[in-house]
Design a protein around this motif. Structure first.
Motif, PDB file in Angstrom:
ATOM      1  N   GLU A   1     -75.111  68.151  41.013  1.00 54.02           N
ATOM      2  CA  GLU A   1     -75.304  68.099  42.687  1.00 54.02           C
ATOM      3  C   GLU A   1     -74.914  66.440  43.104  1.00 54.02           C
ATOM      4  O   GLU A   1     -74.643  66.328  44.015  1.00 54.02           O
ATOM      5  N   LEU A   2     -76.223  65.581  42.624  1.00 52.48           N
ATOM      6  CA  LEU A   2     -75.304  64.367  43.334  1.00 52.48           C
ATOM      7  C   LEU A   2     -74.244  63.855  42.337  1.00 52.48           C
ATOM      8  O   LEU A   2     -73.982  63.455  43.618  1.00 52.48           O
ATOM      9  N   LEU A   3     -74.420  63.736  41.249  1.00 54.08           N
ATOM     10  CA  LEU A   3     -72.917  63.424  40.672  1.00 54.08           C
ATOM     11  C   LEU A   3     -71.363  64.171  41.893  1.00 54.08           C
ATOM     12  O   LEU A   3     -70.260  63.887  42.226  1.00 54.08           O
ATOM     13  N   LYS A   4     -71.604  65.280  42.368  1.00 53.41           N
ATOM     14  CA  LYS A   4     -70.433  65.758  43.145  1.00 53.41           C
ATOM     15  C   LYS A   4     -70.697  65.066  44.611  1.00 53.41           C
ATOM     16  O   LYS A   4     -69.560  65.235  45.327  1.00 53.41           O
ATOM     17  N   SER A   5     -72.065  64.975  44.898  1.00 55.06           N
ATOM     18  CA  SER A   5     -71.645  64.367  46.137  1.00 55.06           C
ATOM     19  C   SER A   5     -71.351  62.673  45.928  1.00 55.06           C
ATOM     20  O   SER A   5     -71.155  62.953  47.118  1.00 55.06           O
ATOM     21  N   LEU A   6     -71.325  62.073  45.105  1.00 54.58           N
ATOM     22  CA  LEU A   6     -71.008  60.586  45.138  1.00 54.58           C
ATOM     23  C   LEU A   6     -69.622  61.125  45.007  1.00 54.58           C
ATOM     24  O   LEU A   6     -68.842  59.779  45.928  1.00 54.58           O
ATOM     25  N   LEU A   7     -68.879  61.963  44.152  1.00 56.12           N
ATOM     26  CA  LEU A   7     -67.641  62.115  43.966  1.00 56.12           C
ATOM     27  C   LEU A   7     -67.519  62.256  44.991  1.00 56.12           C
ATOM     28  O   LEU A   7     -65.637  62.485  46.117  1.00 56.12           O
ATOM     29  N   GLN A   8     -68.102  63.118  45.968  1.00 54.08           N
ATOM     30  CA  GLN A   8     -66.729  64.104  47.480  1.00 54.08           C
ATOM     31  C   GLN A   8     -66.899  62.731  48.612  1.00 54.08           C
ATOM     32  O   GLN A   8     -66.393  62.688  49.393  1.00 54.08           O
ATOM     33  N   GLU A   9     -67.842  61.410  48.537  1.00 55.80           N
ATOM     34  CA  GLU A   9     -67.970  60.902  49.679  1.00 55.80           C
ATOM     35  C   GLU A   9     -67.479  59.622  49.394  1.00 55.80           C
ATOM     36  O   GLU A   9     -67.466  58.675  50.101  1.00 55.80           O
ATOM     37  N   GLY A  10     -67.416  59.476  47.795  1.00 57.47           N
ATOM     38  CA  GLY A  10     -65.932  58.517  47.417  1.00 57.47           C
ATOM     39  C   GLY A  10     -66.784  57.043  48.022  1.00 57.47           C
ATOM     40  O   GLY A  10     -66.832  55.635  47.684  1.00 57.47           O
ATOM     41  N   GLN A  11     -68.480  56.747  47.355  1.00 56.39           N
ATOM     42  CA  GLN A  11     -69.682  56.227  47.284  1.00 56.39           C
ATOM     43  C   GLN A  11     -69.976  55.062  45.901  1.00 56.39           C
ATOM     44  O   GLN A  11     -70.978  55.822  44.976  1.00 56.39           O
ATOM     45  N   VAL A  12     -68.861  54.848  45.271  1.00 55.77           N
ATOM     46  CA  VAL A  12     -68.479  54.014  43.743  1.00 55.77           C
ATOM     47  C   VAL A  12     -67.807  53.215  43.966  1.00 55.77           C
ATOM     48  O   VAL A  12     -66.530  53.090  44.747  1.00 55.77           O
ATOM     49  N   SER A  13     -68.112  52.503  43.287  1.00 58.14           N
ATOM     50  CA  SER A  13     -67.140  50.730  42.656  1.00 58.14           C
ATOM     51  C   SER A  13     -66.792  51.134  41.316  1.00 58.14           C
ATOM     52  O   SER A  13     -66.628  52.513  40.693  1.00 58.14           O
TER      53      SER A  13
ATOM     54  N   LEU B   1     -68.561  58.213  36.728  1.00 55.36           N
ATOM     55  CA  LEU B   1     -69.381  59.863  36.847  1.00 55.36           C
ATOM     56  C   LEU B   1     -68.322  61.096  36.845  1.00 55.36           C
ATOM     57  O   LEU B   1     -69.974  62.413  36.574  1.00 55.36           O
ATOM     58  N   LEU B   2     -67.507  60.808  36.191  1.00 57.60           N
ATOM     59  CA  LEU B   2     -66.974  62.482  35.466  1.00 57.60           C
ATOM     60  C   LEU B   2     -67.485  62.339  34.539  1.00 57.60           C
ATOM     61  O   LEU B   2     -67.433  63.831  33.616  1.00 57.60           O
ATOM     62  N   SER B   3     -67.392  61.346  34.000  1.00 53.79           N
ATOM     63  CA  SER B   3     -68.232  61.298  32.754  1.00 53.79           C
ATOM     64  C   SER B   3     -69.478  62.111  32.283  1.00 53.79           C
ATOM     65  O   SER B   3     -69.924  62.597  31.188  1.00 53.79           O
ATOM     66  N   LEU B   4     -70.129  61.244  33.442  1.00 51.05           N
ATOM     67  CA  LEU B   4     -71.318  62.038  32.890  1.00 51.05           C
ATOM     68  C   LEU B   4     -71.520  63.337  33.851  1.00 51.05           C
ATOM     69  O   LEU B   4     -72.579  64.120  33.142  1.00 51.05           O
ATOM     70  N   MET B   5     -70.804  64.219  34.522  1.00 49.34           N
ATOM     71  CA  MET B   5     -70.727  65.421  34.711  1.00 49.34           C
ATOM     72  C   MET B   5     -70.154  65.686  33.320  1.00 49.34           C
ATOM     73  O   MET B   5     -71.098  67.500  33.374  1.00 49.34           O
ATOM     74  N   LYS B   6     -69.816  65.365  32.757  1.00 42.72           N
ATOM     75  CA  LYS B   6     -69.103  66.401  31.519  1.00 42.72           C
ATOM     76  C   LYS B   6     -70.175  66.503  30.537  1.00 42.72           C
ATOM     77  O   LYS B   6     -70.566  67.166  29.781  1.00 42.72           O
TER      78      LYS B   6
END
Length: 1700
Positions: A432-444, A478-483
């Motif tokens: 859920e956290l990873l989804k929210s991070l991807l959704q909010e774009g809070q990544v470097s 983040l996508l790798s972590l989700m996988k």
């Protein structure tokens, strides 16, 4: 022989040993090499150990001692000296057992002990002492142990002792500790203190220290025997370590300090404790307590080391200690695991990959040691997103990632459910956290390869702090972590079925609700979207497979519950289907969406395939006794899924389209497609025959050969005439199936070039030589804009907006492009309509010339088509093209082009509400030339008709024949007016009328045949009536014929076509034959008509495959020709012009005469093996090719394969135009393809690499053969061809025999009785070759059932009734007796019972029933005896029934049969409806009292319905009525004051007794009469109970009683009336229950919905009837039947009420 003397043995031994000593000394003649001397000493030692020599050694010892001593002092090599001391020690060990102390052994020990401290002598001395102690008996050498230990202790205390000496001492100490523990135990502590001192010697090498530590482990049991000593050392070590780790210079001096030996000693002692606890579990409590207190201290030390040194050698030692501590503490260590994780995290910040792997393995070991004591909080901390373990998932080293995954798997597969739940919850929260991070774009976006576990200096903090490290992750990470999380969760599905199902369900719900692959943000990450989708696919397979019941779940209980178990058993696959659709349907639909990527579509199709295979496996394992396809009902794929699959059939990727074909095949075979959608599926498959990719086309062609026969079987040949395109269910498919309608109405944004118009007209004129597919794609996708720059005309394309199409809500430009790119026919269809529109816009100025030249060119094109397709036209004036250069499609499209031109021309001069207007100039031009255009379109009507006839385009023939008949009607009317003016005297007028009559008959024959082939029976009847009323004056040749013609007999041949259109070929052939026997008919039909009739007769018999009747008729035709010889029409009485050789070949093949079949085939024209453009001829030739192949089936030669390929290839032209003509016209080709593919499968060509592959083609038809065949629009001709192939392939297979039975049933229903009899006989002559007794039983029962139905159809009603009774009698008797031997074909027996009751109800003849009823009564009475005196109702010798009782017996048998039908097959709605109707009818008679003869006298089945007490009070009730009335009379007379009941009748006088008896009789009569009151709707006045109460009051007041005194007694009498009333209307209760059952089963999953669409009107009629009867019952008898009605209304669903 005597034994040798001991002296001899002594002497012999002495000589042997002397020789060995001499050899050891190296004296001549022995070699002096050291190796030889050492070998001699070794042999000497072995001689000492030899058991027979041992008793002799004491006497020889003095002789041996001196030489050995010399060798010890010799300056020889070390090897010789070592061998000598070993031999000396062995000799002393042996002598200890035979000498007293003080001898040679004592001397040896005395010599050896002082030398232990000498570095040069210590190895030799220790070797000799070890040999002495090890070889000698423990009791004998034990005296040497104390001095030895003392000597060892002295040497250890000596600071000058060297390390080599220490090694020798350790070996001796270990030997003593092991062999003499009681001697070593007192010295243990002192010796260990000394050894510990040695371990802490500064500068001691690691190897030496390891040697000391290894020796500690050899003293394990001594350590465990001195636990206080050992446990006391550990805190001391730990305290020293804690002091040392806080040394500020630890990083620089840790290698030279005391930290290393402290860790070594601590870990060694701890290892000893752990090993001891493992071997002796009772020590755990003694050890674990003290060690538990050391855990925090050790963890603190490790934390300091981690913070100062990171991952280092000292850190590894610290973790080794922690692991050992965990081994001892096990579950108790769980309390300290969080601290352990923190230490681990600190130590790994700068670790290498190898160090990370070691740390992860250590952590995994510690986790496993905690067992069930592992705490959920620890797991939460370990798997937290900010933990070091979480970050290691992204490490570039695969080994690190693998060990990280192993840690996750361990937590997820832990034995504690709480731990597993916590691990799953942690991962779900992380997702859920990873989804929210991807959704909010809070990544470097750091580099993943440079990932380091160390934090930057400004962001370093503890792992449990509020700062999170995920801000440093990129999107890819983040996508790798989700996988990773999803794969780990999927891999943790337990092998245990229950847990596996729970885990899969939980994970599926989470992913569906939280990680919707088609929601945000995953729609932007296609790879992640596909990954989640594939995870859902795998989870659905896991969930379905885990739900599969075991064989024990379906174990049969008592036989009485078997039908219920069958339904429950077969409902399981249905529930799986419904759950799958409801749970995963939306994901599959979205995955198949047009916007999805190709991989997602393929995965969705794979998902559907795997689901079908799993369900198929479940169904295969289910008991075959439950193989009733009616049980599943509507457990099919939803329309959304199906239409999404069909939409993918138009996908741009060939791989997707091919996969759609395989998926649809599986769905059809698995019956996962709702039969109501068969027409839509088949229409799409028909469209796909125009796919530009040949592989895709061939794939869909095979599927088409499966789908269309199945659809035809279920719905007949008019399936595409249904208004399925207007259904709301197929709105999503309109864009795919309306490609014919949209271009014809809507002008599209694509517009033609001038060159494209030329190309299209060249294509229609058969002069284009390019391949179709590339030409079509280039035609469609090379378009221009609104302006035609090449033509130089600005208004050439019309005023229509180019974007008009995009305004449509259902069709857009993208969709049109999508269809055209994958459908050549749709693209060409667009082209011809655009070309027609373009011609109108150009005012018919084309490259062919002006309007006149263009019209002329089109007319020549039509004539060319006719000439090309006419077999007789070998050469012609206007024929420019050979048959090898042309195809059928442009000829067919030419008709549509001319029609489109006509439509747009009409729009140009009249205007249209639908079509867009042409340019203004075009409108002006066509308005001015309207008459010319109409004349030209009228003139080409006949050429268009000829083209339609040549191509067998029935729709075109009907259309142009209709226009032509209207013209002929006008001409006939004009002719009649001209005859009146001219007086009928002109000869030219007479010849004109003859020509007109011939034209009318010709067009009527053409139109009638087209309507017949379209199976438009109603239209044929209407045409017949219209022709009779319209053209009767035309055929007038005299007043004597006026009546004949006005009666329509002149066109009586049309009646045969009406029979033929209904499939009644036998009636049609008989009618035609009768016409040919009539001279009047022959005269009126003339030669053309006679030839027409002969062709129809041949068609009829060929359609029936009735070769014997055909041969007989041909013989009759020859006789008829001879009879009418010399007459004008005699020459027409011949079969010339009809190719009969192929028909005779098929006849011989069916009869098994293959040689004669080959002979007839050799007589066929050579052209029969050539391709033909004529669709009908092509189909006939394909059948001939298939026949040739089947005749060669035994040889399996290459020639046979060529014949099969040619048979398929011949259908190519017919199939190319099939999408334009519809499913009805394509059905014969589909049937022929079905035969070809079935024969290929049976020959092993389809699955050459898979020999065990099942025959899909035959299996596909077997699936639907369980259901009834549609008889309304069914043609048996195609099915007989299929049956011919099946019969040749597998003459006695289940598929063949079931098909034969269904065809026999169809033939009977279509009045083809000879065919039905022939097919029934085939089933009888070919018993099923199967080991399945159930299939055999079903087939046998079907044979009997169909035989009875056929006899009834032939008019043998009595015999049919008797046969049907013999069929159902065992089941009826078993049902009545409650026996379990009912059998497996419950539905068939139920149908037979229902049919029996229907026939008896339809029989009006009392004579027929009078001969049948006694048989039934006798059979029932033999089993159960006569009921209620029924034996008195039989007349004479019980072989007949009186006329008055015949009706009663018949109705009882009817009711019995219908009730048993309901019991045998509760899901048969028709049975409940018939039973309800019977109950309702007799309920009315029962209330009215007109059914008094209907008693329960035949069987006990109707005990509740026909109760004998329903008309009268029971004896008990009458006695109670009598007591009540006597009580009233007694109270009135005062004779029995205070008593509730009167005395006996003897208490009254005769007059009083007569009066009371009269009152009782009157009261009973009133009650019984009131019980028969009509229902509420027919009543007039008060309620029956009120009327009865009033009458009883008046009656009882005659006893001089007061009205208020008799009220309580009257209320009791009313209760008796109410009870009788309920019995009187009980049949209404049974009727209501039956109607409720019908409504329930007709609207639930147990009711078959296979023919719902075809029988929609009848089904609704039945439902409405049931509802009306229920309303009638509720309106009239709601009070009496309150409970039944309330129960029924609460169980019946709302659907029937809504449908009505």
């Amino acid at each position: 022989m005597q034994n040798p003397r001991p002296s001899y043995a002594h002497h012999q031994l002495q000589q042997h040993l002397s020789s060995l000593l001499t050899a050891a000394a190296g004296e001549p003649p022995h070699p002096s090499e050291d190796a030889a001397r050492a070998a001699a000493l070794s042999n000497l030692r072995l001689a000492f150990l030899h058991p027979p020599n041992r008793p002799l050694l004491p006497s020889i010892a003095p002789f041996l001692a001196q030489p050995l001593s010399v060798l010890l002092a010799d300056d020889a090599s070390y090897a010789v000296r070592r061998a000598a001391v070993s031999a000396y020690g062995t000799l002393c060990a042996v002598l200890c057992s035979h000498e007293a102390p003080g001898g040679l052994p004592d001397g040896f020990v005395a010599w050896a002990l002082p030398l232990l401290g000498d570095p040069s002598s210590a190895p030799l001395v220790s070797e000799g002492l070890r040999e002495l102690l090890a070889t000698g008996d423990a009791a004998a050498v034990e005296r040497f142990v104390p001095p030895l230990l003392a000597a060892c202790r002295d040497v250890l205390e000596d600071e000058r002792t060297s390390l080599p000496v220490l090694r020798c001492l350790l070996g001796l100490l270990m030997l003593v500790a092991a062999k003499f523990p009681h001697c070593f135990r007192p010295q243990f502590v002192d010796i260990m203190d000394l050894l510990l001192g040695w371990a802490f010697v500064p500068g001691l090498a690691d190897a030496d220290r390891s040697m000391i530590m290894d020796s500690f482990t050899k003293f394990q049991w001594h350590w465990l025997g001195n636990l206080q000593f050992a446990l006391g050392l550990l805190p001391k070590f730990l305290a020293d370590m804690e002091v040392l780790v806080h040394d500020p210079n630890l990083a620089a001096s840790h290698n030279s300090g005391r930290l290393c030996p402290l860790f070594a000693c601590f870990s060694t002692v701890l290892q000893i404790m752990a090993s001891g606890v493992a071997e002796r579990n009772n020590l755990r409590e003694l050890v674990a307590g003290p060690l538990e207190g050391l855990a925090p201290q050790l963890l603190r030390c490790a934390a300091v080391i981690a913070s100062k040194l990171g991952w280092s050698e000292r850190m590894e030692e610290a973790f080794r200690c922690l692991v050992l501590l965990a081994e001892v503490l096990q579950e108790r260590f769980a309390e300290f695991y969080v601290m352990f994780v923190d230490v681990l995290a600190q130590s790994l910040e700068l670790a290498s990959s190898a160090q990370l792997v070691a740390a992860l393995k250590t952590n995994l070991q510690v986790l496993s040691l905690q067992g069930l004591g592992l705490r959920t909080s620890s797991v939460g901390a370990l798997l937290d997103f900010s933990s070091v373990l979480s970050r290691l998932r992204l490490h570039p080293n695969h080994t690190v990632v693998a060990n990280t995954a192993a840690t996750y798997l361990f937590c997820l597969q832990h034995g504690s459910e709480d731990v597993v739940d916590q691990a799953i919850a942690s991962l779900m929260r992380e997702l859920e956290l990873l989804k929210s991070l991807l959704q909010e774009g809070q990544v470097s976006y750091p580099d993943i390869q440079g990932l380091s576990l160390q934090c930057k200096s400004e962001s370093q903090s503890k792992l449990n702090s509020d700062s999170h490290s995920w801000v440093h992750y990129s999107e890819d990470q983040l996508l790798s972590l989700m996988k990773f999380d999803l794969k780990i969760l999927l891999a943790t599905i337990s092998l245990d079925t229950k847990k596996r199902n729970e885990g899969a369900t939980r994970l599926t719900s989470f992913i569906s609700e939280t990680l919707d692959p088609f929601g945000t943000p995953f729609h932007n990450f296609l790879e992640m979207q596909f990954h989640i989708f594939s995870i859902l696919h795998k989870l659905s397979n896991v969930e379905l497979s885990s739900n599969v019941p075991t064989s024990e779940a379906f174990e049969k209980g008592s036989d009485g519950s078997k039908p219920q178990l069958i339904v429950a058993e077969n409902k399981f696959p249905c529930e799986c289907r419904k759950n799958f659709v409801g749970k995963y349907g939306k994901h599959i639909v979205q995955g198949l969406n047009a916007s999805s990527c190709m991989s997602l579509k393929l995965e969705a199709l794979d998902w559907i395939d795997s689901f079908q295979k799993l369900v198929h496996g479940i169904e295969r394992d289910v008991d075959k006794a439950s193989c009733s396809y009616k049980v599943c009902g509507d457990a099919t794929l939803s329309n959304d899924i199906l239409f999404s699959i069909l939409d993918c059939a138009y996908d741009g990727e060939p791989k997707v389209r091919c996969h759609v074909a395989s998926s649809l095949e599986l769905l059809l075979l698995g019956r996962l497609i709702n039969p109501m959608n068969f027409s839509v599926v088949t229409q799409v498959l028909l469209d796909k025959l125009s796919d530009p990719d040949s592989i895709v086309k061939n794939t869909f062609l095979r599927l088409f050969s499966i789908a269309l026969p199945i659809t035809t079987y279920a719905f007949g040949l008019l399936v595409d005439k249904h208004s399925y395109q207007n259904s709301t269910d197929v709105v999503n498919m309109n864009h795919c199936m309306s490609w014919r309608h949209v271009p014809a109405v809507k002008q599209q944004p694509r517009k033609l070039h001038w060159q494209q118009l030329v190309s299209i007209l060249s294509y229609l004129s058969l002069r284009l030589k390019l391949p179709l597919s590339p030409w079509v794609q280039r035609l469609v996708f090379s378009y221009r804009g609104k302006k035609d720059t090449l033509s130089g005309q600005t208004d050439i394309s019309g005023d229509a907006d180019g974007n008009e199409l995009s305004k449509s809500h259902s069709i857009d430009r993208t969709t049109i492009d999508k269809i055209y790119s994958v459908n050549n026919l749709a693209a060409v269809w667009w082209g011809i309509h655009e070309a027609a529109r373009h011609c109108i816009n150009l005012r018919l100025r084309t490259h062919l010339g002006g309007p006149t030249q263009t019209f002329a060119a089109l007319e020549r094109m039509l004539l060319d088509v006719t000439n090309v397709l006419t077999p007789e036209a070998k050469e012609g004036e206007v024929r420019h093209i050979g048959p090898s250069d042309v195809s059928l499609l442009p000829m067919r499209l030419l008709l549509d082009f001319v029609e489109a031109l006509k439509k747009y021309a009409y729009n140009a001069y009249e205007g249209s509400f639908v079509l867009s207007p042409p340019p203004k100039a075009s409108s002006v031009f066509f308005r001015a030339n309207k008459r010319v255009c109409e004349e030209w379109f009228s003139r080409i009507c006949e050429p268009m008709l000829n083209v339609g006839l040549a191509m067998h385009c029935n729709d075109a023939v009907i259309h142009y024949c209709s226009l032509r008949l209207l013209d002929l009607r006008n001409l006939a009317a004009s002719s009649l007016r001209g005859n009146i003016h001219m007086g009928g005297a002109a000869e030219n007028h007479h010849s004109y009328r003859e020509r007109l009559e011939a034209d009318v008959l010709k067009v009527l024959r053409q139109a009638s045949l087209a309507l017949c082939r379209c199976h438009e029976t109603d239209a044929l009847v209407g045409l017949h009536k219209w022709a009779v009323s319209t053209f009767y004056t035309l055929f007038e040749q005299g007043s004597q014929l006026m009546q004949v013609v006005s009666d329509g007999r002149h066109l009586s041949w049309m009646s045969g076509l009406i029979f033929q259109s209904q499939g009644q070929y036998e009636k049609a052939a008989a009618h035609y034959s009768h016409l040919l026997q009539s001279e009047e008919a022959l005269t009126s039909m003339k030669s053309d008509g006679i030839q027409y009739i002969i062709e129809r007769v041949i068609e009829c018999y060929t359609s029936l495959s009735d070769w014997k009747c055909l041969e007989s008729w041909l013989a009759e035709l020859q006789v008829l020709r001879a009879v009418h010889a010399g007459k004008p029409y005699s020459g027409a009485l011949t079969t010339a012009g009809n190719e009969l050789n192929a028909i005779h070949a098929m006849s011989c093949f069916d009869e098994g005469d293959f040689h004669s079949a080959w002979s007839y085939l050799d007589l066929t024209p050579k052209s029969s093996s050539e391709l033909s453009l004529d669709p009908k001829v092509a189909l006939d030739r394909s059948e001939v090719m298939l026949l040739r192949a089947m005749l060669q089936s035994d040889s399996k030669s290459d020639r046979m394969r060529e014949e099969m390929d040619k048979a398929k290839f011949m259908l190519g032209e017919a199939l190319s135009v099939a999408p334009l003509d519809g499913l009805t016209e394509a059905a014969p080709c589909a049937g022929q393809l079905h035969c070809i593919f079935a024969f290929e499968e049976a020959s092993g060509w389809t699955y050459q690499n898979e020999p065990n592959k099942s025959q899909v083609i035959m299996d596909s038809l077997l699936k639907v053969l369980h259901d009834p065949i549609d008889r309304i629009h069914q043609d048996c001709s195609m099915w007989l061809k299929v049956f011919k192939v099946y019969r040749h392939i597998q003459p006695s297979s289940l598929s063949t025999l079931r098909l034969c039975q269904k065809l026999a049933s169809l033939a009977r229903k279509q009045s083809n009785l000879l065919l039905a009899s022939r097919l029934n006989q085939y089933v009888v002559n070919h018993p099923l070759k199967s080991s399945d007794d159930m299939d055999k039983e079903i087939l046998e029962l079907n044979i009997k059932y169909e035989g009875a139905l056929l006899k009834h159809e032939e008019g043998n009603n009595e015999e049919a009734l008797s046969d049907l009774w013999s069929l159902v009698r065992p089941s009826i008797l078993s049902t009545i007796s409650g026996s379990s031997g009912i059998g497996t074909s419950l539905s068939l027996i139920a149908k037979a019972c229902l049919k029996l009751s229907t026939w008896m109800e339809q029989m009006n003849s009392t004579h027929n029933l009078n001969t049948f009823i006694p048989t039934v009564i006798k059979d029932l009475s033999d089993s159960y005896g006569f009921q209620n005196g029924s034996e008195n109702l039989l007349s004479g010798d019980n072989v007949s029934v009186s006329t008055s009782n015949c009706y009663a017996f018949a109705q009882e048998i009817i009711g019995t049969a219908r009730k048993i039908s309901c019991e045998l097959c509760p899901s048969m709605g028709k049975a409940w409806l018939a039973y309800a109707s019977w109950c309702f009818t007799h309920a009315n008679h029962s209330v009215a009292g007109t059914d008094l003869n209907l008693l329960n006298s035949v069987s006990p089945v109707l005990q509740t319905e026909l109760s004998p007490d329903r008309y009268h009070l029971t004896d008990n009730e009458k006695s109670e009525v009598e007591e009540i009335i006597r009580s009233i009379c007694a109270e009135t007379s005062g004779n029995h004051v205070g008593r509730d009941y009167p005395a006996t009748t003897g208490c009254y006088s005769y007059a009083q007794e007569s009066s009371i008896t009269s009152l009782i009789e009157q009261a009973v009569r009133l009650i019984e009469t009131a019980a028969g009151a009509p229902g509420s709707e027919a009543r007039e006045g008060e309620d029956p109970s009120a009327v009865l109460k009033s009458d009883l009051t008046v009656l009882l007041c005659k006893c001089d009683s007061a009205e208020d005194t008799v009220v309580p007694f009257i209320n009791k009498l009313i209760e008796f009336w109410w009870s009788l009333r309920k019995r009187r209307v009980s049949l209404f209760e049974n009727a209501a229950h039956a109607y409720f059952q019908y409504l329930s089963y007709s609207s639930t999953e147990l009711q078959p919905s296979y023919h719902r669409d075809a029988l929609k009107g009848k089904t609704r009629s039945y439902t409405l009837r049931a509802l009306l009867y229920l309303l009638h019952i509720m309106l009239n008898y709601a009070l009496e039947l309150n409970e039944t009605l309330e129960r029924g209304l609460s169980t019946v669903p709302l659907l029937p009420w809504q449908v009505s």
